[in-house]
Design an enzyme around this catalytic site. Structure first.
Site, PDB file in Angstrom:
ATOM      1  N   PRO A   1      14.539  21.238 -18.764  1.00  0.00           N
ATOM      2  CA  PRO A   1      13.097  21.488 -18.849  1.00  0.00           C
ATOM      3  C   PRO A   1      12.348  20.240 -19.307  1.00  0.00           C
ATOM      4  O   PRO A   1      12.943  19.342 -19.891  1.00  0.00           O
ATOM      5  CB  PRO A   1      13.011  22.556 -19.942  1.00  0.00           C
TER       6      PRO A   1
ATOM      7  N   VAL B   1       8.032   3.155   1.999  1.00  0.00           N
ATOM      8  CA  VAL B   1       9.390   3.708   1.916  1.00  0.00           C
ATOM      9  C   VAL B   1       9.399   5.191   2.321  1.00  0.00           C
ATOM     10  O   VAL B   1      10.400   5.714   2.814  1.00  0.00           O
ATOM     11  CB  VAL B   1       9.965   3.466   0.489  1.00  0.00           C
TER      12      VAL B   1
ATOM     13  N   VAL C   1       9.418   8.021   0.716  1.00  0.00           N
ATOM     14  CA  VAL C   1      10.101   9.043  -0.086  1.00  0.00           C
ATOM     15  C   VAL C   1       9.565   8.962  -1.513  1.00  0.00           C
ATOM     16  O   VAL C   1       8.745   8.102  -1.827  1.00  0.00           O
ATOM     17  CB  VAL C   1      11.641   8.834  -0.109  1.00  0.00           C
TER      18      VAL C   1
ATOM     19  N   GLY D   1       0.823  -1.216   0.000  1.00  0.00           N
ATOM     20  CA  GLY D   1       0.000   0.000   0.000  1.00  0.00           C
ATOM     21  C   GLY D   1       0.850   1.255   0.000  1.00  0.00           C
ATOM     22  O   GLY D   1       0.544   2.231   0.675  1.00  0.00           O
TER      23      GLY D   1
ATOM     24  N   VAL E   1       1.901 -10.536   4.622  1.00  0.00           N
ATOM     25  CA  VAL E   1       1.994 -11.803   3.891  1.00  0.00           C
ATOM     26  C   VAL E   1       3.173 -12.579   4.471  1.00  0.00           C
ATOM     27  O   VAL E   1       4.304 -12.076   4.478  1.00  0.00           O
ATOM     28  CB  VAL E   1       2.236 -11.549   2.378  1.00  0.00           C
TER      29      VAL E   1
ATOM     30  N   SER F   1       0.955  -4.128   4.861  1.00  0.00           N
ATOM     31  CA  SER F   1       1.354  -4.295   6.247  1.00  0.00           C
ATOM     32  C   SER F   1       1.713  -2.935   6.817  1.00  0.00           C
ATOM     33  O   SER F   1       2.762  -2.377   6.477  1.00  0.00           O
ATOM     34  CB  SER F   1       2.559  -5.231   6.309  1.00  0.00           C
TER      35      SER F   1
ATOM     36  N   LEU G   1       8.876  -0.403  -6.493  1.00  0.00           N
ATOM     37  CA  LEU G   1      10.237  -0.740  -6.051  1.00  0.00           C
ATOM     38  C   LEU G   1      10.489  -2.243  -6.095  1.00  0.00           C
ATOM     39  O   LEU G   1      11.642  -2.681  -6.130  1.00  0.00           O
ATOM     40  CB  LEU G   1      10.473  -0.194  -4.642  1.00  0.00           C
TER      41      LEU G   1
ATOM     42  N   LYS H   1       6.045  21.638 -10.886  1.00  0.00           N
ATOM     43  CA  LYS H   1       7.465  21.428 -11.191  1.00  0.00           C
ATOM     44  C   LYS H   1       7.676  21.677 -12.681  1.00  0.00           C
ATOM     45  O   LYS H   1       7.108  20.971 -13.512  1.00  0.00           O
ATOM     46  CB  LYS H   1       7.828  19.973 -10.828  1.00  0.00           C
TER      47      LYS H   1
HETATM   48  C1  FAD Z   1      15.719   7.873  -1.786  1.00  0.00           C
HETATM   49  C2  FAD Z   1      14.598   7.694  -2.758  1.00  0.00           C
HETATM   50  C3  FAD Z   1      14.106   8.804  -3.445  1.00  0.00           C
HETATM   51  C4  FAD Z   1      13.083   8.632  -4.385  1.00  0.00           C
HETATM   52  N1  FAD Z   1      12.642   9.715  -5.101  1.00  0.00           N
HETATM   53  C5  FAD Z   1      11.697   9.531  -6.058  1.00  0.00           C
HETATM   54  C6  FAD Z   1      11.200  10.626  -6.803  1.00  0.00           C
HETATM   55  O1  FAD Z   1      11.548  11.785  -6.572  1.00  0.00           O
HETATM   56  N2  FAD Z   1      10.291  10.368  -7.762  1.00  0.00           N
HETATM   57  C7  FAD Z   1       9.850   9.114  -8.038  1.00  0.00           C
HETATM   58  O2  FAD Z   1       9.045   8.936  -8.961  1.00  0.00           O
HETATM   59  N3  FAD Z   1      10.256   8.080  -7.293  1.00  0.00           N
HETATM   60  C8  FAD Z   1      11.151   8.254  -6.327  1.00  0.00           C
HETATM   61  N4  FAD Z   1      11.560   7.195  -5.581  1.00  0.00           N
HETATM   62  C9  FAD Z   1      10.862   5.921  -5.750  1.00  0.00           C
HETATM   63  C10 FAD Z   1       9.545   5.995  -4.987  1.00  0.00           C
HETATM   64  O3  FAD Z   1       9.777   6.218  -3.622  1.00  0.00           O
HETATM   65  C11 FAD Z   1       8.762   4.710  -5.136  1.00  0.00           C
HETATM   66  O4  FAD Z   1       8.760   4.309  -6.454  1.00  0.00           O
HETATM   67  C12 FAD Z   1       7.339   4.897  -4.713  1.00  0.00           C
HETATM   68  O5  FAD Z   1       7.279   5.445  -3.436  1.00  0.00           O
HETATM   69  C13 FAD Z   1       6.611   3.586  -4.733  1.00  0.00           C
HETATM   70  O6  FAD Z   1       7.096   2.740  -3.738  1.00  0.00           O
HETATM   71  P1  FAD Z   1       6.412   1.333  -3.565  1.00  0.00           P
HETATM   72  O7  FAD Z   1       4.956   1.538  -3.394  1.00  0.00           O
HETATM   73  O8  FAD Z   1       6.875   0.445  -4.638  1.00  0.00           O
HETATM   74  O9  FAD Z   1       7.063   0.796  -2.217  1.00  0.00           O
HETATM   75  P2  FAD Z   1       6.735   1.178  -0.688  1.00  0.00           P
HETATM   76  O10 FAD Z   1       6.329   2.577  -0.521  1.00  0.00           O
HETATM   77  O11 FAD Z   1       7.910   0.707   0.103  1.00  0.00           O
HETATM   78  O12 FAD Z   1       5.492   0.280  -0.334  1.00  0.00           O
HETATM   79  C14 FAD Z   1       5.623  -1.117  -0.115  1.00  0.00           C
HETATM   80  C15 FAD Z   1       4.358  -1.619   0.518  1.00  0.00           C
HETATM   81  O13 FAD Z   1       4.428  -3.033   0.622  1.00  0.00           O
HETATM   82  C16 FAD Z   1       4.036  -3.416   1.923  1.00  0.00           C
HETATM   83  N5  FAD Z   1       4.639  -4.708   2.247  1.00  0.00           N
HETATM   84  C17 FAD Z   1       5.943  -5.056   2.205  1.00  0.00           C
HETATM   85  N6  FAD Z   1       6.082  -6.344   2.598  1.00  0.00           N
HETATM   86  C18 FAD Z   1       4.848  -6.805   2.877  1.00  0.00           C
HETATM   87  C19 FAD Z   1       4.325  -8.052   3.329  1.00  0.00           C
HETATM   88  N7  FAD Z   1       5.113  -9.104   3.586  1.00  0.00           N
HETATM   89  N8  FAD Z   1       2.991  -8.151   3.513  1.00  0.00           N
HETATM   90  C20 FAD Z   1       2.156  -7.108   3.273  1.00  0.00           C
HETATM   91  N9  FAD Z   1       2.599  -5.910   2.841  1.00  0.00           N
HETATM   92  C21 FAD Z   1       3.923  -5.765   2.650  1.00  0.00           C
HETATM   93  C22 FAD Z   1       4.498  -2.271   2.793  1.00  0.00           C
HETATM   94  O14 FAD Z   1       3.829  -2.257   4.017  1.00  0.00           O
HETATM   95  C23 FAD Z   1       4.105  -1.095   1.916  1.00  0.00           C
HETATM   96  O15 FAD Z   1       2.729  -0.799   2.070  1.00  0.00           O
HETATM   97  C24 FAD Z   1      12.547   7.343  -4.616  1.00  0.00           C
HETATM   98  C25 FAD Z   1      13.030   6.250  -3.904  1.00  0.00           C
HETATM   99  C26 FAD Z   1      14.048   6.414  -2.999  1.00  0.00           C
HETATM  100  C27 FAD Z   1      14.570   5.211  -2.258  1.00  0.00           C
END
Ligand code: FAD
Length: 512
Positions: free
Chosen positions: A97, A44, A46, A11, A187, A38, A351, A77
């Protein structure tokens, strides 16, 4: 045909973006979408900058900017400013740009001037002088101009800055309103059938959840793709050296105000810059993102080269007391991607697919592309022909990510800093793809750069303008001027003034 039960694990931004798109596109098809996340593990937290593609995402969902932007403390932006990436005189700072129709003539002139400079004429073509977005950002304005009927329309393309936590919450509410179910649980096991497809997920408290299709949005954990399905991960650490970041917000202070000579606003609201700042630092680079309620800042670096403690010290020194009230978030990753993003009945998005680094903020675009491409292919091919659809999906997502690696690596290869070992290593890395090698050879030699771009066009993700900005912006030109003043080339400098005038028609960027 569409799957009857879709289970999304995660989420974060990826999970809720996918939930919204799937529930929206397939709303008439009786699809049950469930998000399992979870809250103990959390997100993450960010990822605060986007590219213009995010506009299409909200437009498709029918969510207006005046609804989602205030809810997410979002700002406009116009592009990214790169400061300090080059020590070459006159090239210490440049603006990248977003590609815009309005800039067509300016871009053509920019290409011509770059060519003249590469051929040895004495001029310094810096992108800022040619593109409307850079003038708009310089004036501290939004891309919107007021037109004769009193309404506002965007002059240039643009992206957003936003609070990622708030974006997740906003999308969650929207998805739930579209009928998406939400389970807060972890999970702990994955059950697979004879064909290798995932059948059920075992949750820590709530028992089992079954599905026909599973979307892995579990972030760096990649619970389904890497852990359960064992899809190989391809590292690109040999090409992209950064593997860590510290994110540290800070508050607004008067000294953060945009310094704009004209049209100073009179109330106490914050005038925010409409650009992301990517500032090169001795051990990496720092982002600075304006949100309506605070700054988002972070320092990206190589943790084999410098420790987290040292980077946090540098970051806190730079931000001063504005960051005292905030705690720092330490993040590490292995730069790279999955070999396949759709495997069996599971698709990885976010990610969990891999991550390169934050520069150029391409990740939300990759998420959006992956989700849209998946839906498109699934609709075209149907569940019965998924082998073809899977191959096509994996190919197109890999192409997008690999194209990003080329562009990101180019930033480091042509950086012209020599002050630390970090930058000396970054500049001399010889693990380069054939595509990037072809482009750099053409630019540095006297070959036609446009012909080189054309030669590798199938692998390119960034537009011609972006490549020119990256290379010219850092002053990646030969040292000597080969032409005498008598043979001077006379660039047309009209774009700078013209764009400044256009920019002044745009509304001031004022928070709230
Ligand atoms: C330093 C940094 C800077 C960034 N800057 C940018 C930016 O400027 N622009 C951009 O487009 N992207 C950026 N990104 C990437 C961006 O943060 C992610 O692509 C975006 O937030 C999506 O993350 P996510 O949902 O894949 O993962 P997350 O936000 O980590 O979500 C993972 C989810 O999975 C759940 N989960 C994990 N394991 C389990 C389990 N076993 N059971 C149930 N649930 C579970 C967690 O609880 C969470 O809800 C950046 C990343 C980093 C590291």
């Amino acid at each position: 045909m569409n799957p009857a039960r879709i289970v999304i694990v995660g989420g974060g931004s990826a999970g809720w973006m996918c939930a919204c798109l799937l529930a929206h596109r397939w709303k008439a098809k009786n699809v049950a979408v469930t998000v399992v996340e979870s809250q103990v593990i959390g997100t993450v937290g960010v990822g605060e900058g986007s590219t213009p593609f995010l506009r299409d995402f909200f437009a498709e969902l029918g969510i207006a900017e005046n609804v989602w932007m205030p809810a997410c403390n979002a700002t406009y932006k116009c592009g990214i400013r790169f400061d300090g990436w080059s020590e070459r005189a006159g090239f210490n700072s440049y603006f990248h740009p977003f590609n815009t129709e309005l800039d067509h003539s300016g871009a053509v002139q920019f290409f011509k001037d770059c060519y003249a400079r590469r051929m040895g004429y004495d001029l310094s073509p810096v992108p800022d002088d040619y593109f409307a977005s850079s003038a708009i950002a310089k004036e501290g304005r939004t891309p919107f101009a007021r037109i004769s009927d009193g309404s506002e329309k965007p002059l240039t393309d643009y992206g957003y800055h936003f609070d990622s936590q708030l974006l997740g919450e906003f999308l969650k509410k929207h998805a739930q309103a579209l009928g998406v179910a939400h389970v807060d649980d972890t999970v702990v096991d994955v059950e697979r059938g004879d064909t290798g497809d995932i059948i059920t997920l075992q949750l820590e408290r709530e028992g089992r959840v079954g599905g026909d299709l599973f979307i892995d949005c579990s972030g760096f954990k990649s619970v389904l793709m890497r852990e359960a399905l064992r899809v190989p991960f391809i590292s690109c650490r040999d090409r992209l050296v950064n593997n860590a970041a510290i994110a540290l917000p800070s508050s607004h202070t008067p000294s953060n105000e945009v310094n704009c000579a004209s049209d100073k606003h009179s109330d106490n609201r914050w005038r925010y810059p409409t650009e992301t700042l990517a500032e090169a630092k001795p051990n990496g680079w720092m982002w600075r993102i304006p949100l309506t309620e605070r700054w988002g800042n972070g320092y990206v670096f190589n943790s084999d080269d410098t420790s987290f403690d040292e980077i946090e010290r540098q970051l806190r020194t730079q931000l001063g007391s504005d960051s005292d009230a905030f705690s720092a978030r330490r993040l590490s990753w292995q730069p790279g991607r999955l070999q396949r993003h759709w495997e069996k009945n599971c698709v990885a998005i976010g990610l969990s697919q891999g991550f390169l680094e934050p520069l150029e903020a391409p990740m939300l675009r990759i998420i959006q592309f992956s989700c849209e491409r998946f839906i498109e292919l699934y609709e075209q091919e149907g569940a019965t022909a998924t082998a073809t659809a899977r191959d096509e999906f994996n190919h197109s997502v890999n192409r997008l990510i690999d194209g990003n690696i080329d562009y990101l690596q180019a930033h480091y290869l042509v950086s012209a800093r020599t002050d630390t070992n970090y930058w000396r290593v970054a500049r001399t890395n010889d693990h380069v793809s054939p595509v990037l090698r072809c482009l750099l050879l053409a630019w540095r030699g006297q070959d036609s750069f446009d012909a080189a771009l054309n030669e590798v066009k199938d692998a390119l993700v960034y537009h011609k303008t972006s490549w020119y900005c990256l290379l010219a912006g850092k002053g990646e030109f030969g040292k000597a001027f080969r032409h005498t003043p008598a043979m001077a080339y006379h660039p047309q400098c009209r774009f700078k003034e013209h764009n400044a005038r256009l920019a002044r028609q745009c509304t001031l960027a004022i928070a709230g």
